[in-house]
Write an enzyme that holds these catalytic residues in place. Structure first.
Site, PDB file in Angstrom:
ATOM      1  N   GLU A 147     -15.530 -22.399  -3.552  1.00  0.00           N
ATOM      2  CA  GLU A 147     -16.766 -22.557  -2.775  1.00  0.00           C
ATOM      3  C   GLU A 147     -16.536 -22.091  -1.346  1.00  0.00           C
ATOM      4  OE1 GLU A 147     -18.809 -26.375  -3.044  1.00  0.00           O
ATOM      5  OE2 GLU A 147     -18.903 -26.473  -0.864  1.00  0.00           O
ATOM      6  N   HIS A 193     -17.324 -34.408  -5.498  1.00  0.00           N
ATOM      7  CA  HIS A 193     -17.399 -33.602  -6.713  1.00  0.00           C
ATOM      8  C   HIS A 193     -16.356 -32.498  -6.673  1.00  0.00           C
ATOM      9  CE1 HIS A 193     -19.513 -30.979  -3.892  1.00  0.00           C
ATOM     10  NE2 HIS A 193     -19.360 -29.978  -4.757  1.00  0.00           N
ATOM     11  N   ARG A 217     -23.735 -34.834  -0.035  1.00  0.00           N
ATOM     12  CA  ARG A 217     -23.511 -34.197  -1.344  1.00  0.00           C
ATOM     13  C   ARG A 217     -22.348 -34.962  -1.932  1.00  0.00           C
ATOM     14  NH1 ARG A 217     -22.473 -32.795  -5.771  1.00  0.00           N
ATOM     15  NH2 ARG A 217     -22.514 -30.689  -6.649  1.00  0.00           N
ATOM     16  N   GLU A 255     -25.179 -25.069  -9.399  1.00  0.00           N
ATOM     17  CA  GLU A 255     -24.980 -26.288  -8.611  1.00  0.00           C
ATOM     18  C   GLU A 255     -25.316 -27.525  -9.447  1.00  0.00           C
ATOM     19  OE1 GLU A 255     -23.646 -26.801  -5.741  1.00  0.00           O
ATOM     20  OE2 GLU A 255     -24.375 -28.828  -5.345  1.00  0.00           O
ATOM     21  N   HIS A 262     -14.231 -32.442  -3.122  1.00  0.00           N
ATOM     22  CA  HIS A 262     -14.729 -32.355  -1.744  1.00  0.00           C
ATOM     23  C   HIS A 262     -16.085 -33.035  -1.596  1.00  0.00           C
ATOM     24  CE1 HIS A 262     -15.964 -28.734  -3.981  1.00  0.00           C
ATOM     25  NE2 HIS A 262     -17.093 -28.809  -3.316  1.00  0.00           N
ATOM     26  N   HIS A 286     -15.498 -28.402  -8.883  1.00  0.00           N
ATOM     27  CA  HIS A 286     -15.985 -27.408  -9.855  1.00  0.00           C
ATOM     28  C   HIS A 286     -14.918 -26.359 -10.089  1.00  0.00           C
ATOM     29  CE1 HIS A 286     -17.117 -25.909  -5.897  1.00  0.00           C
ATOM     30  NE2 HIS A 286     -17.963 -26.912  -5.776  1.00  0.00           N
TER      31      HIS A 286
HETATM   32 MN    MN Z   1     -18.974 -27.989  -4.123  1.00  0.00          MN
END
Ligand code: MN
Ligand code: MN
Length: 408
Positions: free
Chosen positions: A127, A121, A118, A189, A166, A123
């Site tokens: 999380e 990124h 992943r 997401e 992360h 946000h």
């Molecule tokens: Mn995340």
């Protein structure tokens, strides 16, 4: 109803559907179910039916007589969610778009193949994660440039505070699958801040100045963001730790299932992880509940917010009672999400033949519940008796210590 659909309905009712209803009526009812017999001729369904769905929803098809009025929908199955397929794995999410009542939290179920990453990124939401299967490497950096890196496996948690960058990557042999919970029901997401999106929309001359490199250094930047992609397998963790840089003072991971249960009894057990066990987890508190067949998560409510649930294993049902006599019962199975609006009383019963395992998740720094049993046990007994009118001596036998799970 026109002649065609009437003929179709009658034909269907006279055939397999009646037989199926009769077969269901003869089968054993789940323990303690006050549902009316499914074969009651007054409640026959003549029209089209989805037998598989109805079989999974006995408490919607034939509600217990104690149900009354309406509540918002309190269940959504990941099996009914769109799956975004990528080269390194897949993801699916349940947000307020899928489950409109779930305003406090949203959930993402994600799979990363071995090496699947992943991408880097961040946000606006915090999380929280529960590892369902396999192994993953997680990394993060805080605002002072301090590093975090850990390898996590089934039963482990992580928590990344809002705005902290992360990554997650699947490890050998078969990558990983996990559940993410965000402290905002409208989270998606699909709308995170990604490294490759950012550099794509910055002029090369600015990138060159920023990194102190020639513009030609950026010729191979990806044309599209990577999101979930095949990346080289990471080195051993020790080799990836940056030298001469400090580690984050409060770690972002925690081994939840290594904790001893906070409560256990003949009906099952409960593990609780909040910021008192996992200090980084400042906005999410969780309980992992395991119920034996027929076991009951006792009548209770939560004084500190909505409850978001994820069913890991088994089959169960939840009865929820709100104000003004609105009471509904929903059925759940592995892979489903459940929701309890703030302060509503509820119970969860294992209706399957094997264990029922689920997560209770709260947008809070601490776990809290009010037990109906305990409330009744420690309130002046004559007053409680005036309400419940139990047989003589029954109230005195209620436990004063909380027993969150009860046996069949
Ligand atoms: Mn995340
Ligand atoms: Mn609860």
């Amino acid at each position: 109803m026109d002649a065609f659909s009437r003929r179709g309905a009658i034909g269907a009712a006279a055939g397999g559907l009646l037989a199926a209803q009769a077969a269901r009526a003869q089968g054993p009812a789940p323990a303690g179910t006050p549902n009316a017999p499914a074969s009651d001729p007054r409640h026959r369904i003549l029209g089209p039916q989805n037998e598989a769905r109805q079989g999974q929803n006995p408490d919607l098809l034939t509600p217990p007589s104690t149900d009354h009025g309406t509540l918002p929908n309190l269940r959504f199955a990941y099996s009914d969610a769109h799956r975004r397929l990528e080269s390194g794995g897949w993801t699916r999410e349940i947000t307020t778009r899928e489950l409109p009542i779930s305003t406090s939290m949203a959930g993402v179920n994600m799979r990363l193949n071995a090496g699947g990453a992943r991408e880097l990124h961040w946000h606006k939401e915090a999380e929280w994660a529960f590892m369902i299967a396999g192994k993953a490497r997680i990394t993060a950096v805080d605002e002072r440039g301090r590093w975090f890196i850990d390898d996590v496996s089934a039963g482990d948690l992580w928590y990344f505070p809002p705005g902290i960058p992360h990554s997650i990557q699947g490890l050998q042999d078969d990558g990983c699958e996990f559940l993410l919970v965000f402290d905002n029901g409208a989270f998606s997401e699909d709308s995170t801040f990604m490294l490759t999106d950012w550099v794509k929309h910055v002029p090369r001359s600015v990138l060159a100045k920023n990194f102190g490199l020639p513009e030609s250094a950026f010729e191979n930047l990806p044309k599209e963001h990577l999101y979930i992609f095949d990346a080289p397998m990471p080195a051993a963790m020790q080799a990836e730790i940056p030298r001469s840089v400090e580690k984050v003072p409060v770690g972002f991971s925690h081994r939840m299932t290594a904790q001893e249960p906070a409560a256990s009894g003949r009906g099952g057990n409960v593990r609780i992880t909040d910021s008192s066990h996992f200090p980084a987890s400042k906005t999410i508190a969780a309980a992992l509940v395991e119920l034996e067949p027929g076991g009951l998560r006792e009548l209770h409510w939560h004084p500190n917010g909505d409850e978001w649930q994820y069913y890991l294993e088994g089959e169960g049902r939840m009865g929820v009672v709100g104000p003004e006599e609105h009471a509904r019962t929903f059925d759940y199975r592995a892979g489903d999400v459940g929701y309890v609006p703030y302060a509503m009383g509820h119970y969860i019963e294992n209706t399957g033949s094997g264990p029922l395992r689920f997560l209770e998740i709260f947008k809070s720094d601490h776990y809290a519940d009010i037990s109906l049993n305990q409330w009744a046990a420690v309130t002046p007994q004559a007053l409680v008796q005036a309400h419940l009118r139990l047989p003589d001596g029954a109230l005195a036998r209620l436990p004063r210590d909380k027993e969150p799970v009860k046996p069949a």
